[in-house]
Design an enzyme around this catalytic site. Structure first.
Site, PDB file in Angstrom:
ATOM      1  N   GLN A 117       1.048 -14.582 -11.096  1.00 39.92           N
ATOM      2  CA  GLN A 117       2.060 -13.782 -10.419  1.00 39.92           C
ATOM      3  C   GLN A 117       3.393 -14.522 -10.520  1.00 39.92           C
ATOM      4  O   GLN A 117       3.493 -15.517 -11.240  1.00 39.92           O
ATOM      5  CB  GLN A 117       1.659 -13.534  -8.952  1.00 39.92           C
ATOM      6  CG  GLN A 117       0.447 -12.612  -8.790  1.00 39.92           C
ATOM      7  CD  GLN A 117       0.718 -11.171  -9.205  1.00 39.92           C
ATOM      8  OE1 GLN A 117       1.861 -10.755  -9.449  1.00 39.92           O
ATOM      9  NE2 GLN A 117      -0.353 -10.377  -9.310  1.00 39.92           N
ATOM     10  N   ASP A 142     -11.061  -4.310 -11.630  1.00 35.20           N
ATOM     11  CA  ASP A 142      -9.923  -4.848 -10.904  1.00 35.20           C
ATOM     12  C   ASP A 142     -10.370  -5.066  -9.458  1.00 35.20           C
ATOM     13  O   ASP A 142     -11.305  -4.439  -8.981  1.00 35.20           O
ATOM     14  CB  ASP A 142      -8.715  -3.899 -11.002  1.00 35.20           C
ATOM     15  CG  ASP A 142      -7.412  -4.631 -10.669  1.00 35.20           C
ATOM     16  OD1 ASP A 142      -6.345  -4.014 -10.777  1.00 35.20           O
ATOM     17  OD2 ASP A 142      -7.474  -5.830 -10.287  1.00 35.20           O
ATOM     18  N   SER A 143      -9.663  -5.974  -8.782  1.00 37.74           N
ATOM     19  CA  SER A 143     -10.176  -6.512  -7.509  1.00 37.74           C
ATOM     20  C   SER A 143      -9.814  -5.669  -6.297  1.00 37.74           C
ATOM     21  O   SER A 143     -10.394  -5.855  -5.235  1.00 37.74           O
ATOM     22  CB  SER A 143      -9.616  -7.923  -7.309  1.00 37.74           C
ATOM     23  OG  SER A 143      -8.219  -7.923  -7.589  1.00 37.74           O
ATOM     24  N   GLY A 144      -8.849  -4.752  -6.439  1.00 38.44           N
ATOM     25  CA  GLY A 144      -8.589  -3.825  -5.356  1.00 38.44           C
ATOM     26  C   GLY A 144      -7.252  -3.972  -4.672  1.00 38.44           C
ATOM     27  O   GLY A 144      -6.716  -2.987  -4.142  1.00 38.44           O
ATOM     28  N   GLY A 145      -6.669  -5.162  -4.656  1.00 41.04           N
ATOM     29  CA  GLY A 145      -5.419  -5.376  -3.917  1.00 41.04           C
ATOM     30  C   GLY A 145      -4.298  -4.488  -4.401  1.00 41.04           C
ATOM     31  O   GLY A 145      -3.597  -3.843  -3.613  1.00 41.04           O
ATOM     32  N   PHE A 146      -4.148  -4.419  -5.706  1.00 40.64           N
ATOM     33  CA  PHE A 146      -3.043  -3.617  -6.268  1.00 40.64           C
ATOM     34  C   PHE A 146      -3.197  -2.151  -5.889  1.00 40.64           C
ATOM     35  O   PHE A 146      -2.261  -1.485  -5.476  1.00 40.64           O
ATOM     36  CB  PHE A 146      -3.019  -3.749  -7.793  1.00 40.64           C
ATOM     37  CG  PHE A 146      -1.961  -2.906  -8.452  1.00 40.64           C
ATOM     38  CD1 PHE A 146      -2.261  -1.630  -8.921  1.00 40.64           C
ATOM     39  CD2 PHE A 146      -0.665  -3.369  -8.565  1.00 40.64           C
ATOM     40  CE1 PHE A 146      -1.283  -0.836  -9.499  1.00 40.64           C
ATOM     41  CE2 PHE A 146       0.318  -2.584  -9.151  1.00 40.64           C
ATOM     42  CZ  PHE A 146       0.013  -1.316  -9.618  1.00 40.64           C
ATOM     43  N   ASP A 170      -5.657 -10.568  -5.456  1.00 32.65           N
ATOM     44  CA  ASP A 170      -4.302 -11.119  -5.508  1.00 32.65           C
ATOM     45  C   ASP A 170      -3.343 -10.190  -4.774  1.00 32.65           C
ATOM     46  O   ASP A 170      -3.723  -9.109  -4.333  1.00 32.65           O
ATOM     47  CB  ASP A 170      -3.855 -11.275  -6.966  1.00 32.65           C
ATOM     48  CG  ASP A 170      -3.804  -9.938  -7.687  1.00 32.65           C
ATOM     49  OD1 ASP A 170      -4.620  -9.047  -7.352  1.00 32.65           O
ATOM     50  OD2 ASP A 170      -2.975  -9.764  -8.600  1.00 32.65           O
ATOM     51  N   ASP A 197      -5.024  -2.645 -20.285  1.00 35.49           N
ATOM     52  CA  ASP A 197      -5.610  -1.419 -19.714  1.00 35.49           C
ATOM     53  C   ASP A 197      -4.464  -0.543 -19.226  1.00 35.49           C
ATOM     54  O   ASP A 197      -3.435  -1.068 -18.780  1.00 35.49           O
ATOM     55  CB  ASP A 197      -6.525  -1.752 -18.520  1.00 35.49           C
ATOM     56  CG  ASP A 197      -5.730  -1.841 -17.224  1.00 35.49           C
ATOM     57  OD1 ASP A 197      -5.208  -2.937 -16.937  1.00 35.49           O
ATOM     58  OD2 ASP A 197      -5.597  -0.811 -16.518  1.00 35.49           O
ATOM     59  N   GLY A 207       1.636  -8.401 -11.818  1.00 32.93           N
ATOM     60  CA  GLY A 207       3.001  -8.222 -11.334  1.00 32.93           C
ATOM     61  C   GLY A 207       3.926  -7.506 -12.293  1.00 32.93           C
ATOM     62  O   GLY A 207       5.144  -7.452 -12.062  1.00 32.93           O
TER      63      GLY A 207
HETATM   64  C1  6MM Z   1      -0.566   3.218  -9.318  1.00 32.89           C
HETATM   65  C2  6MM Z   1      -1.161   3.595 -10.638  1.00 32.89           C
HETATM   66  C3  6MM Z   1      -2.328   4.561 -10.603  1.00 32.89           C
HETATM   67  O1  6MM Z   1      -1.624   2.383 -11.282  1.00 32.89           O
HETATM   68  C4  6MM Z   1      -1.105   2.323 -12.618  1.00 32.89           C
HETATM   69  C5  6MM Z   1      -0.267   3.577 -12.753  1.00 32.89           C
HETATM   70  O2  6MM Z   1      -0.138   4.159 -11.476  1.00 32.89           O
HETATM   71  C6  6MM Z   1       1.049   3.055 -13.225  1.00 32.89           C
HETATM   72  C7  6MM Z   1       2.247   3.849 -12.850  1.00 32.89           C
HETATM   73  O3  6MM Z   1       3.014   3.850 -14.067  1.00 32.89           O
HETATM   74  C8  6MM Z   1       2.223   3.372 -15.158  1.00 32.89           C
HETATM   75  C9  6MM Z   1       2.903   2.139 -15.766  1.00 32.89           C
HETATM   76  C10 6MM Z   1       1.997   4.505 -16.153  1.00 32.89           C
HETATM   77  O4  6MM Z   1       0.967   3.004 -14.624  1.00 32.89           O
HETATM   78  O5  6MM Z   1       1.172   1.748 -12.708  1.00 32.89           O
HETATM   79  C11 6MM Z   1      -0.126   1.180 -12.693  1.00 32.89           C
HETATM   80  C12 6MM Z   1      -0.227   0.375 -13.963  1.00 32.89           C
HETATM   81  N1  6MM Z   1       0.510  -0.860 -13.753  1.00 32.89           N
HETATM   82  C13 6MM Z   1      -0.160  -1.897 -13.215  1.00 32.89           C
HETATM   83  N2  6MM Z   1      -1.465  -1.887 -12.924  1.00 32.89           N
HETATM   84  C14 6MM Z   1      -1.723  -3.102 -12.349  1.00 32.89           C
HETATM   85  C15 6MM Z   1      -2.897  -3.627 -11.811  1.00 32.89           C
HETATM   86  C16 6MM Z   1      -2.865  -4.902 -11.215  1.00 32.89           C
HETATM   87  N3  6MM Z   1      -4.013  -5.411 -10.659  1.00 32.89           N
HETATM   88  C17 6MM Z   1      -3.985  -6.604 -10.033  1.00 32.89           C
HETATM   89  N4  6MM Z   1      -5.109  -7.089  -9.456  1.00 32.89           N
HETATM   90  N5  6MM Z   1      -2.845  -7.362  -9.965  1.00 32.89           N
HETATM   91  C18 6MM Z   1      -1.678  -6.943 -10.527  1.00 32.89           C
HETATM   92  O6  6MM Z   1      -0.653  -7.674 -10.449  1.00 32.89           O
HETATM   93  C19 6MM Z   1      -1.663  -5.653 -11.184  1.00 32.89           C
HETATM   94  C20 6MM Z   1      -0.485  -5.142 -11.755  1.00 32.89           C
HETATM   95  C21 6MM Z   1      -0.524  -3.859 -12.338  1.00 32.89           C
HETATM   96  N6  6MM Z   1       0.433  -3.096 -12.903  1.00 32.89           N
END
Ligand code: 6MM
Length: 372
Positions: free
Chosen positions: A189, A91-95, A146, A266, A216
């Site tokens: 997004q 993953d790219s880091g922004g989130f 992103d 993931d 998102g």
């Molecule tokens: C903050 C942390 C560690 O990341 C996990 C985990 O808590 C938690 C907290 O509740 C659960 C659902 C169990 O997973 O939410 C995160 C998992 N949901 C998620 N990961 C993402 C990664 C993403 N990466 C990028 N580049 N762009 C995105 O839009 C994006 C959206 C995402 N949505």
């Protein structure tokens, strides 16, 4: 030349296939165990491989803080560092910046932030994120940088984030250039606004990516709201390229997303919940801390091929959880990753045999409504 993605069967909107990479094939639908800081917590890569995982996820945010991109390159890159020679998606880091680091600032140019580890200052631009992922870590599948807008979002805010992400998609593609041995995925997004997701998808396709992620989501909107977005979002993306739903999820989330056309997933849940005593089984989730397991000599789930489920009794696992023993964290993390791999393998078979609708009904009856 993008990685070949051979879809071998479809059943309704569900697909099963093979994403072929230089480091190995990825059977889809695929679940990627999260190896945030160069380790799938509590498991060796040998154990992860035994579960049937074809690909792992790594995080630019964590690895750029420790051990650092240049040190990782000097040590031969992420695969060599963690002794995993199969594919890795990063993953790219922004989130992670927005969800984990304290102070952060987002501008057109970059996201700047303070490390949650030692408060040191860091800058991530689309170009720097690509350089870290592709050249320092040596990732096989690279994600664009992103902006994931928090949920719920006003439409204007969701538009801002979607448009910034689209501009960063262009910069990410330019920085990535053309590479045969690595792939770059764009990220859709638009929060929960259908027309914004349509615009995002169109802009990503105009730029052209090897695969497309749905971002998102899994940001607190809940299962029903996520499924409402998935009723339209996957099919806005090219049918002949992999579709990756980021950060998802619980087993029922995977089944419902595959039903709607998603190929890759993931989530930290299997390992994170495993460390806290929660186990997923075909008969639903259970928490081994519960007193009812204190003298239960049955195995956790005889249908899940891993030592935690086969060699030990629930009474023993209950004891390990109650005493907060490290072995309990290891065995339940191992079991949960093995269960997620067994689930995706069962979905691949059901789609290939044209019986996914029945599989979905049986899963809900057995796993969801049961919910022991
Ligand atoms: C903050 C942390 C560690 O990341 C996990 C985990 O808590 C938690 C907290 O509740 C659960 C659902 C169990 O997973 O939410 C995160 C998992 N949901 C998620 N990961 C993402 C990664 C993403 N990466 C990028 N580049 N762009 C995105 O839009 C994006 C959206 C995402 N949505």
């Amino acid at each position: 030349m993008p990685f070949p993605f051979d879809i071998s069967a479809t059943d309704g909107r569900a697909r099963t296939g093979l994403l072929r990479t230089p480091r190995g094939d990825i059977r889809t639908p695929a679940f990627m165990p999260v190896g945030t800081a160069a380790t799938v917590k509590a498991l060796t890569v040998g154990q992860v491989e035994q579960t049937g995982a074809d690909i792992l996820l790594g995080n630019t945010y964590h690895l750029m803080l420790r051990p650092g991109p240049e040190r990782m390159e000097r040590l031969g890159g992420l695969h060599r560092f963690m002794r995993w020679d199969k594919p890795i998606l990063t993953d790219s880091g922004g989130f992670q910046v927005m969800s984990l680091s304290g102070i952060s600032k987002l501008t057109e140019e970059a996201v700047t932030f303070s490390s949650h580890v030692d408060g040191s200052k860091h800058v991530l631009t689309p170009e720097r994120s690509i350089e870290i992922q592709a050249d320092r870590l040596g990732s096989d599948i690279v994600m664009q940088l992103d902006e994931c807008v928090a949920w719920p979002a006003e439409e204007s805010r969701a538009r801002e984030g979607m448009e910034l992400s689209a501009r960063w998609a262009k910069r990410s593609k330019a920085a990535f250039g053309s590479r045969d041995a690595q792939a770059l995925f764009g990220i859709q997004q638009g929060s929960t606004f259908e027309h914004l997701r349509r615009e995002s998808s169109d802009r990503l396709q105009d730029i052209g990516f090897d695969g497309y992620a749905i971002g998102g989501l899994a940001v607190g909107e809940g299962h029903a709201a996520m499924c409402e977005v998935l009723d339209y979002a996957p099919e806005m993306l090219p049918a002949d390229r992999p579709r990756y739903l980021m950060g998802v999820g619980k087993p029922v989330d995977l089944v419902e997303a595959v039903w709607r056309g998603v190929d890759m997933f993931d989530c930290v849940l299997p390992t994170r919940a495993g460390r806290h005593g929660q186990a997923w089984t075909w008969a639903g989730p259970i928490n081994l801390k519960n007193a009812r397991f204190a003298e239960d000599e049955e195995p956790l789930d005889p249908e899940v091929p891993c030592p935690a489920s086969q060699d030990y009794s629930k009474a023993y696992l209950h004891h390990l959880v109650r005493t907060d023993e490290i072995l309990g964290k290891v065995l339940l993390s191992w079991h949960n990753i093995a269960f997620f791999q067994a689930l995706t393998a069962a979905m691949r078979a059901a789609i290939a045999e044209g019986r996914f609708e029945q599989f979905r009904r049986d899963f809900h009856a057995r796993h969801v409504s049961n919910g022991r």
